[in-house]
Design a protein around this motif. Sequence first.
Motif, short mmCIF file in Angstrom:
data_model
loop_
_atom_site.label_atom_id
_atom_site.label_comp_id
_atom_site.label_asym_id
_atom_site.label_seq_id
_atom_site.Cartn_x
_atom_site.Cartn_y
_atom_site.Cartn_z
N MET A 215 53.27 105.94 158.06
CA MET A 215 53.35 104.99 156.94
C MET A 215 54.47 103.98 157.18
SD MET A 215 53.83 105.83 152.89
CE MET A 215 53.86 104.53 151.68
N ASN A 216 54.19 102.70 157.04
CA ASN A 216 55.19 101.67 157.28
C ASN A 216 56.22 101.63 156.18
OD1 ASN A 216 53.93 100.74 159.62
ND2 ASN A 216 52.54 99.46 158.45
N LYS A 217 57.45 101.34 156.58
CA LYS A 217 58.50 101.18 155.60
C LYS A 217 58.34 99.85 154.89
CE LYS A 217 61.90 103.81 158.28
NZ LYS A 217 63.20 103.76 158.95
N HIS A 218 58.74 99.82 153.65
CA HIS A 218 58.72 98.56 152.91
C HIS A 218 59.83 97.69 153.43
CE1 HIS A 218 59.26 95.76 149.56
NE2 HIS A 218 58.00 96.00 149.30
N PRO A 219 59.64 96.35 153.46
CA PRO A 219 60.68 95.45 153.97
C PRO A 219 62.02 95.61 153.29
CG PRO A 219 58.64 94.26 153.79
CD PRO A 219 58.40 95.62 153.18
N ASP A 220 62.07 96.12 152.06
CA ASP A 220 63.33 96.28 151.36
C ASP A 220 64.03 97.59 151.72
OD1 ASP A 220 63.16 93.88 150.12
OD2 ASP A 220 62.21 94.65 148.31
N THR A 221 63.43 98.38 152.63
CA THR A 221 64.04 99.63 153.04
C THR A 221 65.35 99.37 153.77
OG1 THR A 221 61.87 100.66 153.27
CG2 THR A 221 63.70 101.74 154.38
N ASP B 186 56.63 95.00 159.64
CA ASP B 186 57.57 94.34 158.73
C ASP B 186 58.18 93.11 159.38
OD1 ASP B 186 57.10 96.18 156.77
OD2 ASP B 186 58.88 97.40 157.18
N LEU B 187 58.43 93.18 160.68
CA LEU B 187 58.98 92.04 161.40
C LEU B 187 57.97 90.89 161.44
CD1 LEU B 187 61.57 91.24 162.84
CD2 LEU B 187 60.55 91.99 164.99
N GLU B 188 56.70 91.21 161.50
CA GLU B 188 55.66 90.18 161.47
C GLU B 188 55.71 89.39 160.17
OE1 GLU B 188 51.89 91.97 162.19
OE2 GLU B 188 52.36 92.56 164.25
N ASP B 189 56.00 90.08 159.06
CA ASP B 189 56.14 89.39 157.78
C ASP B 189 57.28 88.38 157.81
OD1 ASP B 189 54.05 90.89 156.76
OD2 ASP B 189 55.35 92.41 155.87
N ILE B 190 58.38 88.76 158.46
CA ILE B 190 59.52 87.86 158.58
C ILE B 190 59.17 86.65 159.44
CG2 ILE B 190 61.85 87.63 159.52
CD1 ILE B 190 61.73 89.08 156.87
N LEU B 191 58.44 86.87 160.50
CA LEU B 191 58.04 85.76 161.38
C LEU B 191 57.14 84.78 160.64
CD1 LEU B 191 57.41 87.64 164.75
CD2 LEU B 191 59.35 86.17 164.15
N MET B 192 56.30 85.29 159.75
CA MET B 192 55.47 84.41 158.93
C MET B 192 56.34 83.58 158.00
SD MET B 192 52.25 86.93 158.03
CE MET B 192 51.54 85.73 156.88
N GLN B 193 57.38 84.19 157.44
CA GLN B 193 58.30 83.45 156.58
C GLN B 193 59.01 82.36 157.38
OE1 GLN B 193 61.24 85.79 154.37
NE2 GLN B 193 62.71 84.12 154.53
N ILE B 194 59.43 82.68 158.60
CA ILE B 194 60.13 81.72 159.44
C ILE B 194 59.21 80.56 159.82
CG2 ILE B 194 61.17 81.41 161.72
CD1 ILE B 194 62.23 84.31 161.40
N MET C 71 71.15 77.37 162.53
CA MET C 71 69.86 78.06 162.49
C MET C 71 69.99 79.54 162.85
SD MET C 71 67.16 75.21 163.93
CE MET C 71 65.81 76.38 163.92
N GLN C 72 70.85 79.87 163.83
CA GLN C 72 71.04 81.26 164.19
C GLN C 72 71.62 82.05 163.02
OE1 GLN C 72 70.38 82.91 167.42
NE2 GLN C 72 70.45 84.49 165.84
N GLN C 73 72.58 81.44 162.33
CA GLN C 73 73.18 82.09 161.17
C GLN C 73 72.15 82.34 160.08
OE1 GLN C 73 76.52 83.07 160.70
NE2 GLN C 73 75.75 84.03 158.82
N ILE C 74 71.28 81.36 159.87
CA ILE C 74 70.24 81.50 158.86
C ILE C 74 69.27 82.61 159.22
CG2 ILE C 74 68.22 80.36 157.84
CD1 ILE C 74 69.86 77.73 157.97
N LEU C 75 68.88 82.66 160.49
CA LEU C 75 67.96 83.71 160.94
C LEU C 75 68.61 85.09 160.79
CD1 LEU C 75 65.25 84.39 162.15
CD2 LEU C 75 66.22 84.05 164.43
N GLU D 25 69.50 90.33 154.94
CA GLU D 25 69.22 90.46 153.51
C GLU D 25 67.86 91.10 153.24
OE1 GLU D 25 69.85 86.71 151.61
OE2 GLU D 25 71.88 86.51 152.44
N THR D 26 66.91 90.92 154.15
CA THR D 26 65.59 91.51 153.96
C THR D 26 65.59 93.00 154.26
OG1 THR D 26 64.51 89.43 154.55
CG2 THR D 26 63.16 91.41 154.62
N PHE D 27 66.28 93.38 155.35
CA PHE D 27 66.25 94.76 155.80
C PHE D 27 67.55 95.51 155.53
CE2 PHE D 27 63.28 92.51 158.76
CZ PHE D 27 62.12 93.14 158.36
#
Length: 232
Positions: free
Chosen positions: A1-7, A19-27, A203-207, A213-215
């Motif tokens: 079972m995958n962890k929720h991004p807020d884990t 979960d990392l794929e979700d972040i890449l979509m946000q980026i 940009m690196q700082q933002i990433l 903050e997500t994980f």
Amino acid sequence: MNKHPDTNYNRFEEIDSEDLEDILMQIEHSFEIKFDHDDFLKVTTYGEMCDVIFSKVELANNNGCTSQQAFYKLRMAIADTFSIDSGIIKSDTLIENIVPRKNRIRMIKELKRNLGINLKILSPPLWFIIADIVLFLLGLCAFFFSWKIAVVIIVISVLGFIIGDVFGKEIDFETVRDLVKEMIHKHYLKSRRDKLTVNKEEMQQILDDILIETFYLERSSLVRDVKFGWIK
């Protein structure tokens, strides 16, 4: 079972690949870039992932501070929307003190139009969210007894989520500073004065901030040579 991004992952290596794929979509959305399906096939470390992301950004570099630009943009939109003096709006100003509860939904829609950024600012109350989640889980359990009843319950819970999202009046952000940060993370280019430029130094700082903050990562875990947990 995958962890929720807020884990709370604590370390980069523990992040689930989906979960990392979700972040890449946000980026993709925030930086207005597009990844190809094979861009990350040979990527094994955080630094390599960052290199791929930054290679997609082909805009001119401008060292203007995006946080400052986003703040001035938001301050002007707030002042226009609520007919107040922009000078009284500071980074630590409470959003609750600016946006009255009466006509809040309509006024927030107008604020987003003036801002030119579709931010999610309002949500239903916490008790409503919890009740809807419980109802959805009851619907899943009902499959053991009657699939018809289960479907009805789940449909009602889904409608509840939709209604709550449309008519929720609770503000998700405490201060103007918090809303500025959300603008930068979710709509980086639109937050800048000139959408045809980026500040490559920040940009690196933002990433880093987005992942932390997500994980709920420790900042010390985000080093260039740290490998993904699924890389053998």
